[in-house]
Write an enzyme that holds these catalytic residues in place. Structure first.
Site, PDB file in Angstrom:
ATOM      1  N   CYS A  37     -10.234   4.573 -51.705  1.00  0.00           N
ATOM      2  CA  CYS A  37     -10.795   4.925 -53.027  1.00  0.00           C
ATOM      3  C   CYS A  37     -11.233   6.375 -53.124  1.00  0.00           C
ATOM      4  CB  CYS A  37     -11.964   4.000 -53.373  1.00  0.00           C
ATOM      5  SG  CYS A  37     -11.557   2.246 -53.293  1.00  0.00           S
ATOM      6  N   HIS A  71      -5.093  -4.198 -49.306  1.00  0.00           N
ATOM      7  CA  HIS A  71      -5.018  -5.639 -49.534  1.00  0.00           C
ATOM      8  C   HIS A  71      -4.542  -6.280 -48.237  1.00  0.00           C
ATOM      9  CE1 HIS A  71      -5.643  -5.011 -53.744  1.00  0.00           C
ATOM     10  NE2 HIS A  71      -4.496  -4.382 -53.912  1.00  0.00           N
ATOM     11  N   THR A 117      -6.145   1.677 -51.906  1.00  0.00           N
ATOM     12  CA  THR A 117      -6.865   0.414 -51.734  1.00  0.00           C
ATOM     13  C   THR A 117      -6.095  -0.479 -50.777  1.00  0.00           C
ATOM     14  OG1 THR A 117      -7.711   0.518 -54.011  1.00  0.00           O
ATOM     15  CG2 THR A 117      -7.781  -1.615 -52.927  1.00  0.00           C
TER      16      THR A 117
END
Length: 208
Positions: free
Chosen positions: A170, A74, A72
């Site tokens: 993912c 960020h 993932t």
């Protein structure tokens, strides 16, 4: 639930703090809390993530984490929410579904249609929030330990979507990642600012 706004925090710093937040909630010395923040650019991944899914060019830092889910991103322009709540004290039985639906309602309040998707048996997880066209807008990865949740969600508001070309998000190779800015550009509506998204999300999660 108490809302805590933190601004931009380095991922390692937030991960260390989160261990303390969980311990406080397990001990009953703190209430349920929703931490809203952003991170400098980083890719985090769970222990079952294939190394081939991670960035191969060294352009993004990568950090292994203790949550569910796979790789993932960020970064700037993204709203990250960490949910630290005690499920044994009347919390949602299916906290991930509850979180998905609350985020969908928050996005609806902002004028953006969104859906959740059930994962077919044997397929890679479709947990998260999606556009009706099945472009992914929100990634969700959580951990429950001692009845207390940690980690949470990452919602792309005005993110650099080019980073998703450098790794497999993912574990869903070929899925299009999107942002509120891209959706707004396609639909001709205004882009909500990060503060407005924070408020909408906190309201729907019952965090004050």
């Amino acid at each position: 639930m108490v809302r805590v706004d933190l601004g931009e925090v380095e991922y390692a710093e937030a991960a260390e703090a989160m261990r303390g937040w969980v311990a406080e909630r397990q001990a009953g010395s703190a209430p349920d809390r929703l931490f809203l923040l952003t991170h400098p650019a980083v890719v985090t991944y769970g222990r079952h993530t294939a190394l081939s899914d991670l960035p191969q060019d060294g352009s993004l830092p990568v950090v292994e984490v203790d949550r569910g889910g796979h790789a993932t991103y960020h970064g700037p322009g993204q709203l990250v929410g960490y949910l630290v709540m005690n499920l044994r004290e009347g919390g949602p039985g299916d906290v991930v579904r509850w979180l998905e639906l609350a985020l969908i309602d928050a996005l609806g309040d902002l004028g953006f249609a969104a859906v959740r998707r059930d994962t077919p048996k044997g397929a890679d997880s479709l947990v998260g929030v999606w556009t009706p066209e099945h472009h992914k807008l929100v990634s969700i990865g959580m951990r429950i330990r001692g009845g207390v949740t940690s980690h949470g969600f990452a919602l792309n508001v005005d993110s650099d979507l080019g980073v998703y070309e450098r790794f497999v998000a993912c574990r869903l190779d070929g899925v299009t990642m999107t942002s509120l800015r891209r959706i707004a550009a396609d639909t001709g509506q205004p882009v909500p600012d990060l503060a407005g998204v924070r408020d909408a999300v906190a309201r729907r999660l019952g965090a004050q």
